[in-house]
Motif scaffolding. Structure first.
Motif, PDB file in Angstrom:
ATOM      1  N   MET A 181     -13.730   3.344 -11.884  1.00 23.09           N
ATOM      2  CA  MET A 181     -13.100   2.376 -11.004  1.00 23.09           C
ATOM      3  C   MET A 181     -14.110   1.262 -10.717  1.00 23.09           C
ATOM      4  N   THR A 182     -13.688   0.040 -10.941  1.00 22.83           N
ATOM      5  CA  THR A 182     -14.564  -1.093 -10.669  1.00 22.83           C
ATOM      6  C   THR A 182     -14.625  -1.356  -9.165  1.00 22.83           C
ATOM      7  N   ASN A 183     -15.578  -2.184  -8.768  1.00 17.89           N
ATOM      8  CA  ASN A 183     -15.708  -2.526  -7.355  1.00 17.89           C
ATOM      9  C   ASN A 183     -14.453  -3.251  -6.857  1.00 17.89           C
ATOM     10  N   ASP A 184     -13.892  -4.131  -7.687  1.00 17.85           N
ATOM     11  CA  ASP A 184     -12.661  -4.829  -7.307  1.00 17.85           C
ATOM     12  C   ASP A 184     -11.506  -3.851  -7.122  1.00 17.85           C
ATOM     13  N   ASP A 185     -11.422  -2.851  -8.010  1.00 20.05           N
ATOM     14  CA  ASP A 185     -10.389  -1.820  -7.878  1.00 20.05           C
ATOM     15  C   ASP A 185     -10.557  -1.048  -6.573  1.00 20.05           C
ATOM     16  N   LEU A 186     -11.797  -0.734  -6.255  1.00 16.84           N
ATOM     17  CA  LEU A 186     -12.089   0.018  -5.041  1.00 16.84           C
ATOM     18  C   LEU A 186     -11.696  -0.785  -3.800  1.00 16.84           C
ATOM     19  N   ILE A 187     -12.045  -2.040  -3.784  1.00 19.55           N
ATOM     20  CA  ILE A 187     -11.689  -2.904  -2.649  1.00 19.55           C
ATOM     21  C   ILE A 187     -10.164  -3.009  -2.525  1.00 19.55           C
ATOM     22  N   TYR A 188      -9.484  -3.147  -3.649  1.00 21.36           N
ATOM     23  CA  TYR A 188      -8.022  -3.210  -3.636  1.00 21.36           C
ATOM     24  C   TYR A 188      -7.438  -1.918  -3.071  1.00 21.36           C
ATOM     25  N   GLN A 189      -7.948  -0.777  -3.523  1.00 21.28           N
ATOM     26  CA  GLN A 189      -7.481   0.523  -3.030  1.00 21.28           C
ATOM     27  C   GLN A 189      -7.698   0.642  -1.529  1.00 21.28           C
ATOM     28  N   ILE A 190      -8.867   0.223  -1.062  1.00 21.76           N
ATOM     29  CA  ILE A 190      -9.179   0.282   0.368  1.00 21.76           C
ATOM     30  C   ILE A 190      -8.163  -0.530   1.161  1.00 21.76           C
ATOM     31  N   GLU A 191      -7.881  -1.735   0.715  1.00 20.92           N
ATOM     32  CA  GLU A 191      -6.933  -2.594   1.432  1.00 20.92           C
ATOM     33  C   GLU A 191      -5.520  -2.013   1.410  1.00 20.92           C
ATOM     34  N   MET A 192      -5.107  -1.462   0.276  1.00 19.44           N
ATOM     35  CA  MET A 192      -3.762  -0.878   0.176  1.00 19.44           C
ATOM     36  C   MET A 192      -3.620   0.329   1.109  1.00 19.44           C
ATOM     37  N   VAL A 193      -4.598   1.216   1.093  1.00 20.19           N
ATOM     38  CA  VAL A 193      -4.535   2.399   1.951  1.00 20.19           C
ATOM     39  C   VAL A 193      -4.611   1.986   3.413  1.00 20.19           C
ATOM     40  N   ARG A 194      -5.463   1.031   3.744  1.00 21.47           N
ATOM     41  CA  ARG A 194      -5.579   0.561   5.125  1.00 21.47           C
ATOM     42  C   ARG A 194      -4.241  -0.012   5.611  1.00 21.47           C
ATOM     43  N   ASN A 195      -3.628  -0.865   4.808  1.00 20.58           N
ATOM     44  CA  ASN A 195      -2.351  -1.457   5.211  1.00 20.58           C
ATOM     45  C   ASN A 195      -1.254  -0.405   5.348  1.00 20.58           C
ATOM     46  N   THR A 196      -1.225   0.544   4.427  1.00 18.67           N
ATOM     47  CA  THR A 196      -0.236   1.624   4.504  1.00 18.67           C
ATOM     48  C   THR A 196      -0.466   2.464   5.750  1.00 18.67           C
ATOM     49  N   MET A 197      -1.725   2.782   6.035  1.00 18.56           N
ATOM     50  CA  MET A 197      -2.044   3.587   7.209  1.00 18.56           C
ATOM     51  C   MET A 197      -1.603   2.881   8.495  1.00 18.56           C
ATOM     52  N   ILE A 198      -1.827   1.585   8.575  1.00 20.16           N
ATOM     53  CA  ILE A 198      -1.415   0.823   9.755  1.00 20.16           C
ATOM     54  C   ILE A 198       0.101   0.854   9.907  1.00 20.16           C
ATOM     55  N   THR A 199       0.816   0.633   8.804  1.00 18.97           N
ATOM     56  CA  THR A 199       2.280   0.649   8.846  1.00 18.97           C
ATOM     57  C   THR A 199       2.810   2.014   9.266  1.00 18.97           C
ATOM     58  N   VAL A 200       2.276   3.058   8.657  1.00 13.73           N
ATOM     59  CA  VAL A 200       2.712   4.420   8.990  1.00 13.73           C
ATOM     60  C   VAL A 200       2.342   4.751  10.433  1.00 13.73           C
ATOM     61  N   GLY A 201       1.150   4.379  10.841  1.00 11.98           N
ATOM     62  CA  GLY A 201       0.715   4.641  12.210  1.00 11.98           C
ATOM     63  C   GLY A 201       1.596   3.970  13.242  1.00 11.98           C
TER      64      GLY A 201
END
Length: 54
Positions: free
Chosen positions: A1-21
Motif C-alpha cells: 500500500m502506497t502512502n497515498d493509498d494509506l491516507i485515502y484509507q484513513i480519510e474513508m474510514v474516518r468519514n465512515t466512522m463519523i457518519t456511523v457515530g
C-alpha cells in the motif's frame, strides 16, 4: 500500500466512522470497530513516518 493509498484509507474510514457515530451512536459496536480500524491505520502511518525520518 502506497502512502497515498494509506491516507485515502484513513480519510474513508474516518468519514465512515463519523457518519456511523452520528446515526448509531458513539458507543455502537460498528462505530467502535471503525475506530479500532482507524487506530490501526493511523499507527501504520505513524510508524512509516518514523522509519522515514530515522
Amino acid at each position: 500500500m502506497t502512502n497515498d493509498d494509506l491516507i485515502y484509507q484513513i480519510e474513508m474510514v474516518r468519514n465512515t466512522m463519523i457518519t456511523v457515530g452520528m446515526s448509531k451512536g458513539l458507543t455502537s459496536s460498528e462505530t467502535i470497530l471503525l475506530s479500532k480500524k482507524l487506530d490501526r491505520l493511523l499507527n501504520l502511518q505513524f510508524h512509516r513516518q518514523k522509519v522515514r525520518s530515522a
